[in-house]
Write a protein that holds these residues in place. Sequence first.
Motif, mmCIF file in Angstrom:
data_model
loop_
_atom_site.group_PDB
_atom_site.id
_atom_site.type_symbol
_atom_site.label_atom_id
_atom_site.label_comp_id
_atom_site.label_asym_id
_atom_site.label_seq_id
_atom_site.Cartn_x
_atom_site.Cartn_y
_atom_site.Cartn_z
ATOM 1 N N SER A 199 0.879 -1.314 0.020
ATOM 2 C CA SER A 199 0.064 0.078 0.102
ATOM 3 C C SER A 199 0.702 1.200 -0.208
ATOM 4 N N SER A 200 0.225 2.363 0.294
ATOM 5 C CA SER A 200 1.029 3.798 0.078
ATOM 6 C C SER A 200 1.961 3.740 1.362
ATOM 7 N N THR A 201 1.725 3.005 2.257
ATOM 8 C CA THR A 201 2.547 3.090 3.581
ATOM 9 C C THR A 201 3.739 1.668 3.291
ATOM 10 N N ARG A 202 3.993 1.219 2.136
ATOM 11 C CA ARG A 202 4.751 0.080 1.829
ATOM 12 C C ARG A 202 4.588 -1.178 2.782
ATOM 13 N N VAL A 203 3.109 -1.418 3.320
ATOM 14 C CA VAL A 203 2.770 -2.317 4.192
ATOM 15 C C VAL A 203 1.742 -3.132 3.196
ATOM 16 N N SER A 204 1.710 -4.489 3.253
ATOM 17 C CA SER A 204 0.607 -5.271 2.632
ATOM 18 C C SER A 204 -0.151 -5.962 3.591
ATOM 19 N N LEU A 205 -1.038 -6.494 2.831
ATOM 20 C CA LEU A 205 -2.004 -7.213 3.931
ATOM 21 C C LEU A 205 -1.341 -8.493 4.763
ATOM 22 N N ASN A 206 -0.465 -8.971 3.768
ATOM 23 C CA ASN A 206 0.316 -10.120 4.406
ATOM 24 C C ASN A 206 1.208 -9.874 5.710
ATOM 25 N N ASP A 207 1.679 -8.544 5.373
ATOM 26 C CA ASP A 207 2.671 -8.025 6.437
ATOM 27 C C ASP A 207 1.884 -7.684 7.750
ATOM 28 N N THR A 208 0.704 -7.934 7.894
ATOM 29 C CA THR A 208 0.038 -7.537 9.122
ATOM 30 C C THR A 208 -0.550 -8.774 9.753
ATOM 31 N N LEU A 209 -0.444 -9.844 9.125
ATOM 32 C CA LEU A 209 -0.813 -11.378 9.517
ATOM 33 C C LEU A 209 -0.093 -12.243 10.034
ATOM 34 N N LEU A 210 -0.078 -13.102 10.948
ATOM 35 C CA LEU A 210 0.627 -14.101 11.419
ATOM 36 C C LEU A 210 0.918 -15.314 10.261
ATOM 37 N N VAL A 211 1.876 -16.029 10.256
ATOM 38 C CA VAL A 211 2.161 -17.147 9.381
ATOM 39 C C VAL A 211 1.806 -18.369 10.052
ATOM 40 N N ALA A 212 0.922 -19.415 9.876
ATOM 41 C CA ALA A 212 0.574 -20.443 10.471
ATOM 42 C C ALA A 212 1.496 -21.580 10.099
ATOM 43 N N PRO A 213 1.784 -22.560 10.857
ATOM 44 C CA PRO A 213 2.782 -23.650 10.557
ATOM 45 C C PRO A 213 1.961 -24.611 9.498
ATOM 46 N N MET A 214 3.152 -25.404 9.063
ATOM 47 C CA MET A 214 2.681 -26.437 8.250
ATOM 48 C C MET A 214 2.003 -27.508 9.108
ATOM 49 N N VAL A 215 0.672 -28.035 8.806
ATOM 50 C CA VAL A 215 -0.127 -28.961 9.780
ATOM 51 C C VAL A 215 -0.285 -30.248 8.902
ATOM 52 N N HIS A 216 -0.120 -30.073 7.565
ATOM 53 C CA HIS A 216 -0.544 -31.303 6.720
ATOM 54 C C HIS A 216 0.896 -32.144 6.843
ATOM 55 N N SER A 217 0.839 -33.427 6.230
ATOM 56 C CA SER A 217 1.982 -34.514 6.075
ATOM 57 C C SER A 217 3.055 -33.832 5.234
ATOM 58 N N PRO A 218 4.225 -34.142 5.388
ATOM 59 C CA PRO A 218 5.292 -33.969 4.379
ATOM 60 C C PRO A 218 4.916 -34.670 2.985
ATOM 61 N N LEU A 219 5.670 -33.996 1.933
ATOM 62 C CA LEU A 219 5.564 -34.644 0.598
ATOM 63 C C LEU A 219 5.962 -36.144 0.726
ATOM 64 N N ILE A 220 7.205 -36.305 1.297
ATOM 65 C CA ILE A 220 7.530 -37.638 1.410
ATOM 66 C C ILE A 220 6.456 -38.816 1.885
ATOM 67 N N ASP A 221 5.662 -38.265 2.753
ATOM 68 C CA ASP A 221 4.579 -39.164 3.333
ATOM 69 C C ASP A 221 3.931 -39.746 1.972
ATOM 70 N N PHE A 222 3.528 -38.695 1.289
ATOM 71 C CA PHE A 222 2.300 -38.952 0.097
ATOM 72 C C PHE A 222 3.225 -39.921 -0.929
ATOM 73 N N LEU A 223 4.447 -39.721 -0.905
ATOM 74 C CA LEU A 223 5.072 -40.219 -2.095
ATOM 75 C C LEU A 223 5.283 -41.814 -1.592
ATOM 76 N N LEU A 224 5.553 -42.032 -0.316
ATOM 77 C CA LEU A 224 5.568 -43.471 0.189
ATOM 78 C C LEU A 224 4.099 -44.031 0.227
ATOM 79 N N ARG A 225 3.216 -43.395 0.447
ATOM 80 C CA ARG A 225 1.861 -43.930 0.358
ATOM 81 C C ARG A 225 1.424 -44.220 -1.056
ATOM 82 N N PHE A 226 2.071 -43.559 -1.867
ATOM 83 C CA PHE A 226 1.445 -43.627 -3.547
ATOM 84 C C PHE A 226 2.144 -44.844 -3.830
#
Length: 292
Positions: free
Chosen positions: A225-252
């Motif tokens: 924006s005009s203050t050099r701040v985006s919407l994402n800059d004002t929000l917290l980042v959530a952790p990754m809660v889904h399984s890692p990619l290697i888990d999907f590949l092994l199940r595949f």
Amino acid sequence: MFEWQKHSQDATNVPHFQDQLDFMHLRAQASETSSSENRKPSKDEWVGPPSSPSAIETKLGWIIAGATDTQNTEVMSRHTEATSDDILKRFWEVEEPPNQVDSVYWSKKKCMVVDHFQTQHSHSSIERFVIPLPRRVNASTIGEFRSQVIRRFVYIERLLSSKGLSGQFNDVIREYFDMGHAEPVLESDFKKSAYQVFYLPIQIVQRDSSTTTKIRVVFDTFAKSSTRVSLNDTLLVAPMVHSPLIDFLLRFRSHRVALTTDVRQMYRAIELTESDRDYHRFVWRSHPNEPI
């Protein structure tokens, strides 16, 4: 690549390459006594002009061997060395299944996002999740951005019109309103200051290979924006809660038949609270002659 200097001194360390080692020694000796024009090359060899080395394909890959009459003694070598222990360790690291996601390894801010969801989420009358935005504490203020969003929309509008894609774009936007994923801004809400609202610029992703919708609308939450701040800059980042990619590949690989599926419009099915909707405004019109 193994440490070749250590292993090549004793051929018993690499018995599966014994034939290649013998061939390399014989080839080097033969090149000193005969020129390449007097010898018929094999199918695994590229022979150069007389008194020049040849390219030979081995189980280790292509190598250069033979005599040369050049006076240039400068040699450049690029290689990668790794001991057998390093290779074995790397193999086990790849094959070892990852640990389960544990909140102990999350940062304090990511734990705040999880706690925010668990304590603040609710369900709408049609069983959709309703979640307030996880805002940062003491975040910078978002500035005015509507004027820039309008300019970017007019540019995209002209671009799509020149490609004959305006109709498809309008159909995608109308679907937002038809499915209840967007709503017109009330006239009384236009009185809110620029610091109480935020307009998201629209980006277009064109997929010619798609058999259904060739245009996809993406809202740019990283725009400053005009203050050099985006919407994402004002929000917290959530952790990754889904399984890692290697888990999907092994199940595949675990079953003979693999099935895949997709949740249609999953993110659009999560509703915003009334107060947060002002930070997800966008501009649109179905025809260039209409007001924005």
